[in-house]
Design a protein around this motif. Structure first.
Motif, short mmCIF file in Angstrom:
data_model
loop_
_atom_site.label_atom_id
_atom_site.label_comp_id
_atom_site.label_asym_id
_atom_site.label_seq_id
_atom_site.Cartn_x
_atom_site.Cartn_y
_atom_site.Cartn_z
N GLU A 1 -5.85 -4.95 -7.25
CA GLU A 1 -4.79 -5.95 -7.15
C GLU A 1 -5.36 -7.37 -7.19
N PRO A 2 -4.56 -8.37 -7.62
CA PRO A 2 -4.98 -9.77 -7.56
C PRO A 2 -5.22 -10.19 -6.11
N PRO A 3 -6.10 -11.14 -5.87
CA PRO A 3 -6.44 -11.55 -4.50
C PRO A 3 -5.24 -12.03 -3.68
N GLN A 4 -4.25 -12.65 -4.34
CA GLN A 4 -3.12 -13.22 -3.60
C GLN A 4 -2.03 -12.20 -3.28
N THR A 5 -2.20 -10.94 -3.68
CA THR A 5 -1.19 -9.91 -3.43
C THR A 5 -0.99 -9.70 -1.93
N LEU A 6 0.27 -9.67 -1.49
CA LEU A 6 0.57 -9.43 -0.08
C LEU A 6 0.40 -7.94 0.23
N LEU A 7 -0.21 -7.66 1.38
CA LEU A 7 -0.47 -6.27 1.75
C LEU A 7 0.82 -5.48 1.95
N GLY A 8 1.87 -6.16 2.39
CA GLY A 8 3.14 -5.47 2.59
C GLY A 8 3.72 -4.89 1.33
N THR A 9 3.29 -5.39 0.16
CA THR A 9 3.83 -4.88 -1.11
C THR A 9 3.04 -3.67 -1.63
N ILE A 10 1.87 -3.41 -1.05
CA ILE A 10 1.06 -2.28 -1.53
C ILE A 10 0.71 -1.31 -0.40
N VAL A 11 1.32 -1.48 0.77
CA VAL A 11 0.99 -0.63 1.91
C VAL A 11 1.47 0.80 1.66
N ASP A 12 0.63 1.75 2.05
CA ASP A 12 0.97 3.17 1.94
C ASP A 12 1.55 3.61 3.28
N THR A 13 2.85 3.79 3.33
CA THR A 13 3.51 4.14 4.59
C THR A 13 3.42 5.64 4.90
N ASP A 14 2.81 6.39 3.98
CA ASP A 14 2.68 7.83 4.20
C ASP A 14 1.37 8.22 4.88
N VAL A 15 0.49 7.25 5.16
CA VAL A 15 -0.75 7.58 5.88
C VAL A 15 -0.37 7.98 7.30
N PRO A 16 -0.65 9.20 7.71
CA PRO A 16 -0.17 9.68 9.01
C PRO A 16 -0.91 9.03 10.17
N ALA A 17 -0.22 8.89 11.27
CA ALA A 17 -0.82 8.43 12.51
C ALA A 17 -0.65 9.52 13.56
N VAL A 18 -1.55 9.55 14.52
CA VAL A 18 -1.48 10.55 15.60
C VAL A 18 -1.41 9.82 16.93
N GLU A 19 -0.95 10.53 17.95
CA GLU A 19 -0.99 9.97 19.29
C GLU A 19 -2.32 10.31 19.95
N ALA A 20 -2.61 9.65 21.04
CA ALA A 20 -3.93 9.72 21.65
C ALA A 20 -4.33 11.10 22.13
N ASP A 21 -3.33 11.97 22.39
CA ASP A 21 -3.66 13.31 22.89
C ASP A 21 -3.87 14.33 21.78
N ALA A 22 -3.87 13.90 20.51
CA ALA A 22 -4.09 14.83 19.40
C ALA A 22 -5.47 15.47 19.51
N THR A 23 -5.54 16.75 19.18
CA THR A 23 -6.80 17.49 19.31
C THR A 23 -7.71 17.28 18.10
N ILE A 24 -8.96 17.68 18.24
CA ILE A 24 -9.90 17.59 17.12
C ILE A 24 -9.43 18.47 15.96
#
Length: 434
Positions: free
Chosen positions: A351-374
């Motif tokens: 992407e060009p340097p001035q591109t805003l991150l909000g326009t290319i963010v991947d919202t499908d990257v999963p997040a876990v809570e702190a008690d998630a196991t290995i």
């Protein structure tokens, strides 16, 4: 060091070790098999120390023993051996001294009473077939003061018989030469090197590393070894080193210390760093909270690709974390505002340097809570081909990230760093038979 030792120098069969170290090692048909890592000697109470062999590095983390009986030729840029090397990992015996790692920088006394000198280089000489000895030392005069040992700059050659206390040393041994020779090593390889040294020498070298370099090394060492090294430092210095470590690694070490020592070090650390460590110590081991760092790369949605690239260039950002920038609502310090998603470094590079991150963010990257196991972390890393996983609280606020290397550290056996082919007692006894 004088100009006389800046190239591999021989006079008859005399060789200076400073230039022998790093020399390529070849088999009889000319194939390179490794490089000289160190020279092994046995120092006795009287007589010239015997040189028994070489430590040859055959890969980035494997060093093997080569007896001098298998060395057929030493010349500028090449050591020629008789044939195949024994690929078992080198293990130092108690009677052995490594010239580069342990003898260089040692302070010894002149027998004529002129004072202490520091060993800057060592000359070895072949007296007869298969008989190599240390015959001369290239030394620098030093002076003792209430502040320790200081160099005077005067250098000269002395015969081995002209110095005393070679088996011992005057005060703490300097590690300048050894540290200089390891400046291009990765932290994991330097950690491996330190573990090969006797404990006393390991502590001396560790104490003379910079805070940042020592912090990187401690992150690669087994926890008990790291704690032992920190125990040899003054409390303020130990706190400074913990300050520059990744918070999760610092938390792991402090949680294993005696409560009074841990409390003292936390009080001496920078308040923000100590707060991160205290927060991490509240989580259970082998969970996302216990494994995460509180300092992943974090930017807002109105940040730009240029800001992202500048952030991931920082030397203190591990590669696994640099591959994934986490996008959140302000505030940007953990615990942050709402987690939005992530920007992959490969996407940002397109992407060009001035591109805003909000326009290319991947919202499908999963997040876990702190008690998630290995187990859950491992499945997510494999399923989504990630190098790091965001960790959020029950409200969806980002509290940290778990990198793939921290997961692997906990999946592998505790002693995985030390696993290698073991040398049997019989092999140790037969070491010098060639």
């Amino acid at each position: 060091m004088s100009t006389g030792t800046k190239t591999l120098r021989t006079l008859g069969t005399r060789i200076f070790v400073a230039r022998l170290a790093g020399t390529d090692v070849f088999d009889p048909i000319g194939d390179k098999v490794g490089r000289v890592y160190d020279v092994i000697t046995i120092i006795r109470v009287s007589g010239a120390p015997t040189v028994v062999g070489l430590v040859v590095e055959v890969s980035s983390r494997r060093r093997v023993f080569v007896p001098f009986s298998r060395v057929t030729s030493i010349k500028p840029g090449a050591v020629i051996t008789t044939g195949l090397l024994n690929m078992r990992r080198f293990t130092q015996r108690p009677v052995e001294t490594l010239v580069v790692s342990q003898l260089f920088d040692r302070v010894v006394s002149m027998r004529d009473g002129s004072g202490p000198v520091r060993i800057a280089d060592v000359a070895i000489e072949q007296r007869m077939p298969k008989d190599w000895r240390i015959t001369q030392l290239f030394v620098e005069r030093v002076r003792k003061s209430t502040l320790g040992i200081k160099r005077s700059g005067e250098t000269f050659l002395v015969r081995i018989s002209e110095v005393s206390s070679l088996l011992g040393q005057v005060g703490i041994q300097d590690a300048t030469s050894l540290i200089a020779s390891t400046h291009d090593l990765k932290a994991a390889d330097l950690a491996d090197l330190l573990q090969d040294l006797p404990d006393e020498r390991m502590y001396e070298v560790a104490q003379q590393l910079s805070d940042e370099r020592l912090a990187d090394v401690l992150e690669e060492l087994p926890e008990d070894t790291s704690i032992d090294i920190l125990a040899t430092l003054e409390a303020n210095r130990a706190a400074d080193v913990l300050d520059v470590m990744q918070p999760d690694d610092a938390a792991d070490l402090i949680s294993e210390m005696q409560p009074t020592i841990a409390s003292n070090l936390l009080a001496l650390m920078e308040p923000d760093e100590a707060a991160d460590v205290r927060r991490l110590m509240k989580y259970e081991e082998r969970t996302a909270g216990g494994l995460m760092t509180t300092e992943p790369v974090i930017l807002p949605p109105d940040g730009t690709v240029a800001q992202l690239l500048a952030s991931v260039r920082r030397e203190d950002i591990p590669p696994a974390l640099a591959a994934l920038t986490l996008v959140v609502r302000p505030p940007l310090e953990t615990p942050t505002g709402k987690y939005i998603g992530a920007v992959h470094i490969q996407r940002a590079l397109r992407e060009p340097p001035q591109t805003l991150l909000g326009t290319i963010v991947d919202t499908d990257v999963p997040a876990v809570e702190a008690d998630a196991t290995i187990g859950a972390l491992t499945r997510l890393l494999a399923t989504y081909n990630l190098t790091a996983i965001p960790v959020v609280d029950e409200n969806g606020y980002l509290v940290g990230a778990v990198s793939v290397d921290d997961v692997l550290d906990n999946l592998l056996p505790d002693d995985w760093r030390d696993q290698d082919d073991e040398v049997t007692d019989a092999e140790m006894e037969d070491r010098y038979d060639g």
